[in-house]
Motif scaffolding. Structure first.
Motif, short mmCIF file in Angstrom:
data_model
loop_
_atom_site.label_atom_id
_atom_site.label_comp_id
_atom_site.label_asym_id
_atom_site.label_seq_id
_atom_site.Cartn_x
_atom_site.Cartn_y
_atom_site.Cartn_z
N MET A 1 -28.82 -1.34 -49.34
CA MET A 1 -28.40 -2.30 -48.34
C MET A 1 -28.13 -1.61 -46.99
O MET A 1 -28.31 -2.21 -45.94
CB MET A 1 -27.15 -3.08 -48.80
CG MET A 1 -27.38 -3.89 -50.08
SD MET A 1 -28.96 -4.79 -50.16
CE MET A 1 -28.58 -6.23 -49.18
N THR A 2 -27.70 -0.36 -47.04
CA THR A 2 -27.49 0.40 -45.81
C THR A 2 -28.80 1.05 -45.34
O THR A 2 -29.10 1.07 -44.15
CB THR A 2 -26.44 1.51 -46.04
OG1 THR A 2 -25.24 0.90 -46.52
CG2 THR A 2 -26.14 2.26 -44.76
N PHE A 3 -29.55 1.56 -46.32
CA PHE A 3 -30.81 2.25 -46.00
C PHE A 3 -31.92 1.36 -46.53
O PHE A 3 -32.34 1.46 -47.68
CB PHE A 3 -30.82 3.63 -46.65
CG PHE A 3 -29.63 4.47 -46.26
CD1 PHE A 3 -29.58 5.09 -45.02
CD2 PHE A 3 -28.54 4.62 -47.11
CE1 PHE A 3 -28.48 5.85 -44.64
CE2 PHE A 3 -27.44 5.38 -46.75
CZ PHE A 3 -27.40 5.99 -45.50
N CYS A 4 -32.38 0.44 -45.68
CA CYS A 4 -33.25 -0.63 -46.17
C CYS A 4 -34.71 -0.23 -46.21
O CYS A 4 -35.14 0.75 -45.60
CB CYS A 4 -33.06 -1.90 -45.33
SG CYS A 4 -33.95 -1.87 -43.76
N SER A 5 -35.47 -1.00 -46.98
CA SER A 5 -36.91 -0.79 -47.11
C SER A 5 -37.70 -1.86 -46.38
O SER A 5 -38.90 -1.68 -46.14
CB SER A 5 -37.30 -0.81 -48.60
OG SER A 5 -36.79 0.34 -49.25
N LEU B 1 -42.09 -3.02 -52.59
CA LEU B 1 -41.78 -1.72 -51.96
C LEU B 1 -41.08 -1.91 -50.62
O LEU B 1 -40.14 -1.19 -50.28
CB LEU B 1 -43.09 -0.94 -51.75
CG LEU B 1 -42.95 0.44 -51.13
CD1 LEU B 1 -42.38 1.40 -52.16
CD2 LEU B 1 -44.29 0.95 -50.62
N GLU B 2 -41.57 -2.89 -49.84
CA GLU B 2 -41.05 -3.09 -48.49
C GLU B 2 -40.18 -4.34 -48.43
O GLU B 2 -40.30 -5.18 -47.53
CB GLU B 2 -42.25 -3.15 -47.51
CG GLU B 2 -42.94 -1.80 -47.42
CD GLU B 2 -44.44 -1.84 -47.08
OE1 GLU B 2 -44.96 -0.81 -46.63
OE2 GLU B 2 -45.08 -2.88 -47.27
N ALA B 3 -39.32 -4.49 -49.43
CA ALA B 3 -38.41 -5.64 -49.51
C ALA B 3 -37.03 -5.16 -49.93
O ALA B 3 -36.89 -4.11 -50.55
CB ALA B 3 -38.95 -6.64 -50.53
N ASP B 4 -36.02 -5.94 -49.56
CA ASP B 4 -34.63 -5.64 -49.93
C ASP B 4 -34.11 -6.76 -50.85
O ASP B 4 -34.65 -7.86 -50.85
CB ASP B 4 -33.74 -5.62 -48.68
CG ASP B 4 -34.16 -4.57 -47.67
OD1 ASP B 4 -34.59 -3.49 -48.10
OD2 ASP B 4 -34.05 -4.85 -46.46
N PRO B 5 -33.03 -6.48 -51.59
CA PRO B 5 -32.37 -7.56 -52.32
C PRO B 5 -31.86 -8.61 -51.33
O PRO B 5 -31.50 -8.23 -50.22
CB PRO B 5 -31.20 -6.88 -53.01
CG PRO B 5 -31.53 -5.41 -52.98
CD PRO B 5 -32.37 -5.20 -51.78
N PRO B 6 -31.84 -9.90 -51.67
CA PRO B 6 -32.17 -10.43 -53.00
C PRO B 6 -33.66 -10.68 -53.22
O PRO B 6 -34.07 -10.84 -54.37
CB PRO B 6 -31.42 -11.77 -53.03
CG PRO B 6 -31.39 -12.20 -51.59
CD PRO B 6 -31.30 -10.95 -50.77
N THR C 1 -31.80 2.44 -41.26
CA THR C 1 -30.38 2.07 -41.38
C THR C 1 -30.16 0.64 -40.88
O THR C 1 -30.70 0.23 -39.86
CB THR C 1 -29.47 3.02 -40.57
OG1 THR C 1 -29.97 3.09 -39.23
CG2 THR C 1 -29.47 4.41 -41.17
N THR C 2 -29.35 -0.10 -41.63
CA THR C 2 -29.05 -1.49 -41.25
C THR C 2 -27.74 -1.57 -40.49
O THR C 2 -27.34 -2.63 -40.01
CB THR C 2 -28.92 -2.37 -42.50
OG1 THR C 2 -27.91 -1.80 -43.35
CG2 THR C 2 -30.24 -2.44 -43.26
N ARG C 3 -27.00 -0.43 -40.39
CA ARG C 3 -25.74 -0.40 -39.67
C ARG C 3 -25.43 1.06 -39.34
O ARG C 3 -26.11 1.96 -39.84
CB ARG C 3 -24.61 -0.97 -40.54
CG ARG C 3 -24.40 -0.20 -41.84
CD ARG C 3 -23.23 -0.77 -42.66
NE ARG C 3 -23.12 -0.13 -43.97
CZ ARG C 3 -22.47 1.00 -44.21
NH1 ARG C 3 -21.86 1.65 -43.23
NH2 ARG C 3 -22.42 1.51 -45.42
N GLU D 1 -27.36 2.37 -36.12
CA GLU D 1 -28.16 1.30 -36.73
C GLU D 1 -29.61 1.41 -36.26
O GLU D 1 -29.88 1.84 -35.14
CB GLU D 1 -27.57 -0.06 -36.31
CG GLU D 1 -28.24 -1.27 -36.96
CD GLU D 1 -29.48 -1.79 -36.23
OE1 GLU D 1 -30.34 -2.40 -36.92
OE2 GLU D 1 -29.60 -1.56 -35.01
N GLY D 2 -30.54 1.01 -37.15
CA GLY D 2 -31.94 0.96 -36.76
C GLY D 2 -32.62 2.32 -36.68
O GLY D 2 -33.66 2.45 -36.05
#
Lengths: 107, 404
Positions: B67-71, B93-98, B297-299, B310-311
């Motif tokens: 969630m912090t290091f997203c794909s 591969l290039e998706a995050d939860p959920p 990074t998402t934050r 972030e980013g």
């Protein structure tokens, strides 16, 4: 620290000290225990940390997730009612004395 | 950033003038891996303006905090938030939860341990047939005639692909892995030449082009169960076509190269053929066929004592983590008795290789077939390396084998 005991198929047993919060699998591999393979490193993807648990202890563990349930259908040794994946058993103080029986093989 | 403005608990990140996507780096990455690991827990690579992690602890931490290091912003250098991806993004591969959770569950079940039990006999027979054919030749290229030929003889059939057009499979995979890299020549050339391969893949992913009992058809069958949509199924089949072949080719190539280079380990395997599966696994740690992946990074986050905004793109050096002396005893030794559990050659966490069981099965049955029939493997010519922005492996490995 929580003591857990692994019983090998030949009846020998190994007692390992597990830290609260780590999985039974990690406690086993940290101690170099033969019989737990854990090829996927604890990501619930490989079914090579299979253990059998007696009814009494089984009832005290949180129920398994669907993921674990599906993986157990593919274990190298037969799935039994007491089958679990040790990477999904998180050690708490209440589990002091937990006994896990090892299957003949993991792959 | 001024010293006063920065947090007292975070430390400065060393800037390094290293291009981890240069041909000279690929030729021998290990000395540079050491530089990257020893410079600090987090480094900054000025060449591509990315952070890098090369120690086991940080690589493992990044992999396990999706969630912090997203794909979803891409697992290559390209940031999907800023740039249009070169192909429609992967749904897994290039998706995050959920979103990732649902598609991942589908592929996990299609490639589960119980499915591996069903395909095991067929994979074993094909490995034995391949080794018999190689024993007739005695001298051959261990990459083309073994590491490529064997997966090509089992995986496309297991998927349910048509016989025609399979020559596109390896070039497409090579393209996918080159495309994770920066806009260097490897990536640009691969994308320029990609149209015919992409057209083949798109066609093969359709339900009507997949044999009814294969992995591909099993994915499409999940549409009927309502687990995925009819539009999602072909893209999930594409994931198997992208990541299911070149990876095992390089894994097998690594294993053969290791066993040919280290005759003492080959002898240990001959003495105890049940070590075949671990010999393959250790080769995956030792060579790390997939060398790197990125996260974004998402934050703002503290990582290894450094503050990362972030980013930011973070490059994870899986191959360096797999040889980090902080984690591994004698990391530069290929040791088929090693406890390999925990290596990150297949990644770790929710994105850990969904086809790892296929890879291990192919590796185990091939090494088993070899060690039971072959007494000796000798390298007879200079091995040639194949260069790719993500994959590490050989282009050719001339060998001669002696029957047992």
């Amino acid at each position: 620290m929580t003591a857990i005991t692994f019983i090998h198929p030949d009846g020998r047993s190994d007692r390992v000290e597990a830290s609260e919060g780590e999985s039974a699998m990690l406690a086993a591999t940290r101690h170099g225990l033969v019989g737990i393979l854990a090829e996927c490193g604890g990501n619930a993807m490989c079914a090579t940390c299979h253990v059998y648990i007696d009814d009494g202890w089984l009832a005290r563990l949180p129920p398994m997730a669907d993921e674990e349930d599906a993986l157990l259908d593919g274990t190298a040794c037969d799935r039994l009612p007491g089958s679990r994946l040790s990477c999904q058993i998180k050690i708490t103080l209440e589990l002091d004395g937990l006994v896990l029986r090892l299957p003949e093989r993991q792959v | 950033m001024s010293a006063l403005g920065s947090s007292s608990t975070t430390s400065a990140v060393p800037h390094l003038d290293i291009d981890p996507f240069a041909i000279e780096f690929f030729a021998d990455p290990f000395p540079t891996h050491e530089v990257l690991r020893e410079a600090g827990p987090v480094v900054y690579l000025d060449k591509w303006n990315v952070y890098g992690v090369a120690r086991y602890v940080e690589v493992h931490a990044v992999l396990n905090d999706p969630m912090t290091f997203c794909s979803s912003r891409g697992v290559g250098l390209s940031d999907f938030k800023k740039e249009k991806p070169w192909r429609p993004p992967s749904l897994i591969l290039e998706a995050d939860p959920p979103a990732h959770t649902r598609t991942r569950a589908v592929l996990s079940r299609v490639l589960s341990p119980s499915v591996m039990k069903q395909v095991r006999d067929g994979f074993t027979a094909a490995a034995e047939a391949r080794v018999d054919a190689l024993l007739d030749k005695r001298s051959f290229d261990a990459i083309e005639d073994l590491a490529e030929a064997y997966p090509l003889s089992v995986f496309p059939d297991a998927l349910g692909l048509k016989a025609e057009g399979r020559e596109h499979l390896l070039p497409y995979a090579s393209l996918v892995f080159n495309a994770f890299g920066p806009p260097n020549q490897l990536r640009q050339k691969a994308i320029e030449r990609s149209a015919p391969h992409q057209a083949y893949i798109a066609e093969q992913c359709q339900r009507e082009n997949l044999a009814p009992s294969g992995f591909g058809a099993c994915i499409h069958a999940r549409v009927d169960e309502g687990e995925i949509t009819a539009a999602e199924a072909p893209l999930l089949v594409r994931s198997l076509l992208s990541a299911g072949l070149d990876t095992t080719v390089n894994g097998l190539g690594a294993a053969i190269y290791c066993l040919a280079r280290f005759p003492d380990q080959w002898q240990l395997l001959r003495d105890n053929p049940t070590l075949a599966r671990n010999a393959f696994e250790e080769a995956v740690r030792f060579e790390s066929p997939i060398q790197t992946f990125f996260r974004t990074t998402t934050r703002e986050v503290e990582l290894g004592g450094a503050l990362v905004g972030e980013g930011e793109k973070i490059l994870m050096f899986l191959g360096a983590a797999n040889r980090d002396p902080r984690r591994w005893d004698k990391p530069d030794s290929y040791d088929i008795n090693r406890r390999t559990s925990g290596h990150v050659g297949f990644g770790s966490g929710i994105h850990m290789c969904v086809g790892q069981l296929v890879a291990r099965l192919e590796g185990e049955v091939m090494l088993s077939a070899l060690v039971r029939r072959v007494a000796k493997i000798e390298i007879t010519g200079e091995p040639k390396r194949r260069f790719n922005n993500t994959l590490r492996g050989l282009d050719s490995l001339p060998v001669a084998i002696t029957p047992a």
